[in-house]
Design a protein around this motif. Structure first.
Motif, short mmCIF file in Angstrom:
data_model
loop_
_atom_site.label_atom_id
_atom_site.label_comp_id
_atom_site.label_asym_id
_atom_site.label_seq_id
_atom_site.Cartn_x
_atom_site.Cartn_y
_atom_site.Cartn_z
N PRO A 91 -2.75 21.58 -5.12
CA PRO A 91 -3.51 22.57 -4.35
C PRO A 91 -4.86 22.86 -5.03
N LEU A 92 -5.84 23.24 -4.22
CA LEU A 92 -7.09 23.74 -4.79
C LEU A 92 -6.80 25.07 -5.47
N LEU A 93 -7.48 25.32 -6.60
CA LEU A 93 -7.31 26.59 -7.30
C LEU A 93 -8.67 27.30 -7.37
N ILE A 94 -8.70 28.52 -6.82
CA ILE A 94 -9.95 29.28 -6.84
C ILE A 94 -9.71 30.64 -7.47
N ALA A 95 -10.79 31.29 -7.90
CA ALA A 95 -10.66 32.58 -8.59
C ALA A 95 -11.40 33.66 -7.83
N VAL A 96 -10.80 34.84 -7.79
CA VAL A 96 -11.49 36.02 -7.27
C VAL A 96 -12.42 36.49 -8.38
N THR A 97 -13.70 36.70 -8.06
CA THR A 97 -14.64 37.20 -9.08
C THR A 97 -14.48 38.72 -9.12
N ALA A 116 -12.91 26.68 -16.87
CA ALA A 116 -11.45 26.50 -16.92
C ALA A 116 -10.98 25.33 -16.07
N GLY A 117 -11.89 24.75 -15.29
CA GLY A 117 -11.52 23.58 -14.48
C GLY A 117 -11.14 23.92 -13.05
N LEU A 118 -11.38 25.17 -12.64
CA LEU A 118 -11.03 25.56 -11.27
C LEU A 118 -11.99 24.93 -10.26
N ASP A 119 -11.60 25.00 -9.00
CA ASP A 119 -12.38 24.32 -7.94
C ASP A 119 -13.43 25.22 -7.31
N GLY A 120 -13.31 26.54 -7.49
CA GLY A 120 -14.29 27.42 -6.86
C GLY A 120 -13.88 28.87 -6.98
N VAL A 121 -14.54 29.70 -6.17
CA VAL A 121 -14.26 31.15 -6.20
C VAL A 121 -14.21 31.73 -4.80
N VAL A 122 -13.58 32.90 -4.71
CA VAL A 122 -13.68 33.74 -3.52
C VAL A 122 -14.83 34.70 -3.79
N CYS A 123 -15.75 34.83 -2.86
CA CYS A 123 -16.85 35.78 -3.05
C CYS A 123 -17.38 36.19 -1.68
N SER A 124 -18.28 37.15 -1.68
CA SER A 124 -18.93 37.52 -0.42
C SER A 124 -19.83 36.36 0.01
N PRO A 125 -19.97 36.14 1.33
CA PRO A 125 -20.87 35.05 1.76
C PRO A 125 -22.28 35.26 1.23
N VAL A 127 -15.39 30.35 -1.11
CA VAL A 127 -14.51 30.74 -0.01
C VAL A 127 -14.84 32.20 0.28
N THR A 128 -15.30 32.47 1.49
CA THR A 128 -15.94 33.77 1.72
C THR A 128 -15.38 34.57 2.90
N PRO A 129 -14.70 35.68 2.59
CA PRO A 129 -14.34 36.65 3.64
C PRO A 129 -15.58 37.52 3.93
N GLY A 130 -15.41 38.52 4.80
CA GLY A 130 -16.56 39.38 5.13
C GLY A 130 -17.40 38.75 6.23
N ILE A 131 -16.73 38.18 7.23
CA ILE A 131 -17.43 37.49 8.32
C ILE A 131 -17.31 38.34 9.60
N ARG A 132 -18.41 38.54 10.27
CA ARG A 132 -18.41 39.25 11.55
C ARG A 132 -19.38 38.57 12.51
N PHE A 133 -19.05 38.59 13.80
CA PHE A 133 -20.00 38.11 14.80
C PHE A 133 -21.16 39.10 14.87
N ALA A 134 -22.32 38.60 15.28
CA ALA A 134 -23.52 39.44 15.30
C ALA A 134 -23.35 40.66 16.21
N ASP A 135 -22.53 40.50 17.27
CA ASP A 135 -22.40 41.59 18.26
C ASP A 135 -21.12 42.39 18.08
N ALA A 136 -20.53 42.39 16.86
CA ALA A 136 -19.22 43.05 16.68
C ALA A 136 -19.26 44.13 15.61
N ALA A 137 -18.17 44.93 15.54
CA ALA A 137 -18.05 46.01 14.56
C ALA A 137 -17.77 45.45 13.17
#
Ligand code: C5P
Length: 249
Positions: free
Chosen positions: A126-132, A166-175, A192-202
């Motif tokens: 599996p890919l291994l990523i870190a939360v910053t 440490a050899g990890l593949d990436g991170v979770v962060c804000s876009p 890998v980025t959460p915090g996604i919204r459509f332009a016309d949404a809440a």
């Protein structure tokens, strides 16, 4: 490099999660994220079931413990053939190295190869990523409560560099932080980025947000989208809109 939209399946149980995914029958199989709520409610069987149904899985359990414990836990998670797992970078470089070793050790002889595009550099783990820093942590709280004197962007870059070391593949962060991480760690280091919204949404409770199209421009590799899809009147159409905007197809 692979790019994809990951749906955050933040449901209380199996029935709700599978009921939601049934709507995608005969459609492109979405990459799904299973978080603590669903995993703690249903255990490893929900992961096996989603893999059996053909969904790539990001198991978002954010491990953070002593290196030996994380290593042994990762052995177990690796045997579930998930595509992405994660740890907290705050656990130190030693802990992240232990996590990676555990993931490699957990691959049983004869384990199926995870897809080349989505399952690690050569598909054998599996890919291994870190939360910053969690996006819910403000600079003020980080400095006042955690006594971290640096600015939040400096800690995000440093934690990402530690993950890379440490050899990890990436991170979770804000876009919005993806370009900064890529500049510090190189273009192949995944964001890998959460915090996604459509332009016309809440915005809901998210603060540092952007649209799927802008996330693509900034350099996200995988966007994680929850409520804009799961709470949409037509989730399949909302997912298609994410794919169209993010992958430009
Ligand atoms: O519904 P929404 O699109 O806000 O869901 C985002 C998902 O990403 C949730 O599962 C949330 O826990 C997760 N997440 C986040 N911010 C982080 C890490 C994970 O929003 N920093």
């Amino acid at each position: 490099m692979a790019k994809d939209v990951i749906i955050a399946c933040d449901f209380a149980g199996r029935q709700q999660a599978l009921g939601f995914l049934d709507a995608f029958e005969g459609h492109r199989k979405p990459f799904v994220k299973i978080g603590m709520e669903l995993f703690y409610a249903e255990g490893p069987e929900i992961v096996r079931e989603l893999k059996r149904r053909g969904h790539p899985v990001f198991l978002d359990l954010k491990l953070h413990d002593i290196p030996n414990t994380v290593r042994k836990a990762m052995r177990v998670l690796s045997a579930l053939d998930v595509d992405i797992v994660n740890v907290h970078a705050a656990g130190t470089i030693e802990m992240m190295r232990a996590a990676l070793e555990g993931l490699i050790e957990g691959r049983k002889p004869g384990s199926p190869k995870i897809s080349d595009l989505r399952g690690g550099p050569d598909g054998t783990r599996p890919l291994l990523i870190a939360v910053t820093q969690l996006t819910s942590t403000s600079e003020e709280r980080m400095q006042k409560e955690l006594l971290i004197g640096a600015g939040i962007n400096d800690t995000i870059v440093k934690y990402a560099q530690n993950a890379r070391e440490a050899g990890l593949d990436g991170v979770v962060c804000s876009p919005l932080e993806a370009a900064m991480v890529k500049a510090a760690c190189g273009p192949d280091f995944l964001t890998v980025t959460p915090g996604i919204r459509f332009a016309d949404a809440a915005a809901d409770d998210q603060v540092r947000i952007t649209t799927p199209a802008r996330a693509r421009e900034i350099g996200s590799d995988y966007i994680v989208v929850g409520r804009p899809v799961t709470a949409a009147p037509d989730p399949v159409a909302a997912y298609d809109r994410c794919i169209q905007e993010f992958l430009n197809q």
